[in-house]
Design an enzyme around this catalytic site. Sequence first.
Site, PDB file in Angstrom:
ATOM      1  N   HIS A   4       0.792  -1.230   0.000  1.00  0.00           N
ATOM      2  CA  HIS A   4       0.000   0.000   0.000  1.00  0.00           C
ATOM      3  C   HIS A   4       0.822   1.276   0.000  1.00  0.00           C
ATOM      4  O   HIS A   4       0.274   2.368  -0.126  1.00  0.00           O
ATOM      5  CB  HIS A   4      -0.975   0.035   1.190  1.00  0.00           C
ATOM      6  CG  HIS A   4      -0.313   0.341   2.506  1.00  0.00           C
ATOM      7  ND1 HIS A   4       0.269  -0.621   3.268  1.00  0.00           N
ATOM      8  CD2 HIS A   4      -0.141   1.506   3.168  1.00  0.00           C
ATOM      9  CE1 HIS A   4       0.766  -0.075   4.366  1.00  0.00           C
ATOM     10  NE2 HIS A   4       0.538   1.221   4.331  1.00  0.00           N
TER      11      HIS A   4
HETATM   12  C1  UD1 Z   1      -2.251   5.791   5.260  1.00  0.00           C
HETATM   13  C2  UD1 Z   1      -0.985   6.383   5.863  1.00  0.00           C
HETATM   14  C3  UD1 Z   1       0.095   5.326   5.886  1.00  0.00           C
HETATM   15  C4  UD1 Z   1      -0.372   4.066   6.569  1.00  0.00           C
HETATM   16  C5  UD1 Z   1      -1.674   3.590   5.964  1.00  0.00           C
HETATM   17  C6  UD1 Z   1      -2.200   2.428   6.747  1.00  0.00           C
HETATM   18  C7  UD1 Z   1      -0.625   8.783   5.448  1.00  0.00           C
HETATM   19  C8  UD1 Z   1       0.123   9.774   4.657  1.00  0.00           C
HETATM   20  N1  UD1 Z   1      -0.509   7.504   5.053  1.00  0.00           N
HETATM   21  O1  UD1 Z   1      -1.957   5.449   3.912  1.00  0.00           O
HETATM   22  O2  UD1 Z   1       1.212   5.829   6.596  1.00  0.00           O
HETATM   23  O3  UD1 Z   1       0.608   3.086   6.434  1.00  0.00           O
HETATM   24  O4  UD1 Z   1      -2.635   4.651   5.990  1.00  0.00           O
HETATM   25  O5  UD1 Z   1      -3.086   1.650   6.027  1.00  0.00           O
HETATM   26  O6  UD1 Z   1      -1.290   9.136   6.387  1.00  0.00           O
HETATM   27  N2  UD1 Z   1      -9.156   4.513   0.638  1.00  0.00           N
HETATM   28  C9  UD1 Z   1     -10.394   3.933   0.537  1.00  0.00           C
HETATM   29  N3  UD1 Z   1     -11.056   3.606   1.687  1.00  0.00           N
HETATM   30  C10 UD1 Z   1     -10.543   3.823   2.924  1.00  0.00           C
HETATM   31  C11 UD1 Z   1      -9.283   4.419   3.012  1.00  0.00           C
HETATM   32  C12 UD1 Z   1      -8.596   4.764   1.864  1.00  0.00           C
HETATM   33  O7  UD1 Z   1     -10.907   3.703  -0.556  1.00  0.00           O
HETATM   34  O8  UD1 Z   1     -11.187   3.486   3.935  1.00  0.00           O
HETATM   35  C13 UD1 Z   1      -8.410   4.823  -0.613  1.00  0.00           C
HETATM   36  C14 UD1 Z   1      -8.736   6.199  -1.173  1.00  0.00           C
HETATM   37  O9  UD1 Z   1      -8.712   6.107  -2.548  1.00  0.00           O
HETATM   38  C15 UD1 Z   1      -7.540   7.010  -0.691  1.00  0.00           C
HETATM   39  C16 UD1 Z   1      -6.414   6.006  -0.711  1.00  0.00           C
HETATM   40  O10 UD1 Z   1      -7.014   4.777  -0.341  1.00  0.00           O
HETATM   41  O11 UD1 Z   1      -7.267   8.116  -1.512  1.00  0.00           O
HETATM   42  C17 UD1 Z   1      -5.289   6.329   0.234  1.00  0.00           C
HETATM   43  O12 UD1 Z   1      -5.759   6.533   1.564  1.00  0.00           O
HETATM   44  P1  UD1 Z   1      -4.950   7.457   2.593  1.00  0.00           P
HETATM   45  O13 UD1 Z   1      -5.559   7.367   3.916  1.00  0.00           O
HETATM   46  O14 UD1 Z   1      -4.731   8.799   1.998  1.00  0.00           O
HETATM   47  O15 UD1 Z   1      -3.521   6.790   2.612  1.00  0.00           O
HETATM   48  P2  UD1 Z   1      -3.115   5.277   2.859  1.00  0.00           P
HETATM   49  O16 UD1 Z   1      -2.467   4.785   1.627  1.00  0.00           O
HETATM   50  O17 UD1 Z   1      -4.249   4.517   3.422  1.00  0.00           O
HETATM   51  N1  UDP Z   2      -3.875  -5.530   8.734  1.00  0.00           N
HETATM   52  C1  UDP Z   2      -5.158  -6.085   8.820  1.00  0.00           C
HETATM   53  N2  UDP Z   2      -5.770  -6.485   7.666  1.00  0.00           N
HETATM   54  C2  UDP Z   2      -5.187  -6.375   6.435  1.00  0.00           C
HETATM   55  C3  UDP Z   2      -3.884  -5.808   6.363  1.00  0.00           C
HETATM   56  C4  UDP Z   2      -3.268  -5.395   7.525  1.00  0.00           C
HETATM   57  O1  UDP Z   2      -5.707  -6.218   9.914  1.00  0.00           O
HETATM   58  O2  UDP Z   2      -5.812  -6.749   5.440  1.00  0.00           O
HETATM   59  C5  UDP Z   2      -3.217  -5.108   9.963  1.00  0.00           C
HETATM   60  C6  UDP Z   2      -1.867  -5.742  10.195  1.00  0.00           C
HETATM   61  O3  UDP Z   2      -2.005  -6.997  10.834  1.00  0.00           O
HETATM   62  C7  UDP Z   2      -1.172  -4.713  11.064  1.00  0.00           C
HETATM   63  C8  UDP Z   2      -1.734  -3.408  10.541  1.00  0.00           C
HETATM   64  O4  UDP Z   2      -2.941  -3.725   9.861  1.00  0.00           O
HETATM   65  O5  UDP Z   2      -1.529  -4.869  12.408  1.00  0.00           O
HETATM   66  C9  UDP Z   2      -0.771  -2.743   9.614  1.00  0.00           C
HETATM   67  O6  UDP Z   2      -1.384  -1.665   9.006  1.00  0.00           O
HETATM   68  P1  UDP Z   2      -0.994  -1.144   7.554  1.00  0.00           P
HETATM   69  O7  UDP Z   2      -0.241  -2.169   6.826  1.00  0.00           O
HETATM   70  O8  UDP Z   2      -2.246  -0.632   6.949  1.00  0.00           O
HETATM   71  O9  UDP Z   2      -0.114   0.136   7.866  1.00  0.00           O
HETATM   72  P2  UDP Z   2       1.392   0.391   8.327  1.00  0.00           P
HETATM   73  O10 UDP Z   2       1.704  -0.517   9.459  1.00  0.00           O
HETATM   74  O11 UDP Z   2       2.268   0.186   7.145  1.00  0.00           O
HETATM   75  O12 UDP Z   2       1.382   1.820   8.709  1.00  0.00           O
END
Ligand code: UD1
Ligand code: UDP
Length: 354
Positions: free
Chosen positions: A203
């Site tokens: 991601h």
């Molecule tokens: C965010 C965090 C990242 C973290 C991740 C955990 C920032 C800059 N990034 O990244 O550090 O590792 O969360 O998962 O804060 N979207 C959906 N539904 C949702 C959420 C997101 O469709 O419920 C899609 C949208 O298109 C959105 C994209 O995912 O634009 C990115 O979501 P965003 O929260 O901006 O960043 P993450 O990649 O989730």
């Molecule tokens: N996780 C989850 N379901 C998924 C993918 C990840 O519950 O489909 C959990 C994972 O076990 C961990 C956390 O989400 O505890 C990690 O979050 P993510 O990878 O979104 O973000 P990051 O740690 O890179 O910020």
Amino acid sequence: MKVVTVVGARPQFIKMAPVSRELRKYFDEIIVHTGQHYDYEMDRIFFEELSIPEPDYHLGVGSGSHGYQTGEMLKKIEEVLIKEKPDLVLVYGDTNSTLAGALAAVKLHIKVAHVEAGLRSFDKRMPEEVNRVLTDHVSDYLFAPTETAVENLYNEGIRKGVYLTGDVMYDALLSNIKIAQKKSRILEELGLKSKKYLLATVHRAENTDNRKNLENIIEAFIESNELIVFPAHPRTQKYLKAYNLIEKVKKAENILLINPVGYLDMLVLEENARKILTDSGGVQKEAYFLKVPCITLREKTEWVETVEDGWNILVGADKEKIIKAIRQFEPAGETYTYKFGNGKASKKIVKILI
Ligand code: UD1
Ligand code: UDP
């Protein structure tokens, strides 16, 4: 003492669960959910599975550019803080919700506590690196999960308010792994046998927003010929569609593309995987805790201990390196989970706050 906890993204719900449980024994906690994540499987499911109390405020910010998202959060968190007048704002990790919470608080002269302080990738192109550096520099309490994190803070001149607490994600895993083993039916549902598949998550912006990188990763998965379970983050699903890669993934017989799963299912998928491929911070650590070899689809990691101890290898988005690691990477020795604490980081954090 009144504490406002600001969260908004998947890993923050998991991190806050053990801390909040402990915190509520001694303090009044107000939960502010920024709405950064909002799909059921990125949000609600964790509140249900981990019995996290309902947020007192839901800001509904949703997705958007960094400036938009962080700005909207800042505005709305400030309103809550002015109304609630807490003694402390508690933030987690390195997302835009973390930075917005910390910034809103410090500007109102409210103390800030940062859980997972001191992590560094030394790559300012990562939005997370900017968020954590800035958050650390305005925090009053810096709860560092590892000695490396303490050292990183020290090297930036931050010495006051730094506490080595251990990692709250380790707390969360220890208190949920047995529940997960008992409750989860994910292996049966997906027809998987223990240690007969690999698990992948992707991601990070550097992999999803870059067509070549995402293409390399997908091609490596397909060419590896290994069964790969791939719970794809909505961001990744969006880009797979945008790059016309989704059909390729769906057609590939060895890739099982699924929606994100809940925490309990994820723990079971991780524990039973033969290897894990990921660019997630949390998943790298969980692989280490569960003694599953991890192939990290990044050039750098904040969780250097997992690499130093031989359980994690950094391969970036390099197709050949990914395939080679899938075929050949084997861990070199033991895991030393004490480097991430003893599963009581949450208690330690709350004790310090008391
Ligand atoms: C965010 C965090 C990242 C973290 C991740 C955990 C920032 C800059 N990034 O990244 O550090 O590792 O969360 O998962 O804060 N979207 C959906 N539904 C949702 C959420 C997101 O469709 O419920 C899609 C949208 O298109 C959105 C994209 O995912 O634009 C990115 O979501 P965003 O929260 O901006 O960043 P993450 O990649 O989730
Ligand atoms: N996780 C989850 N379901 C998924 C993918 C990840 O519950 O489909 C959990 C994972 O076990 C961990 C956390 O989400 O505890 C990690 O979050 P993510 O990878 O979104 O973000 P990051 O740690 O890179 O910020």
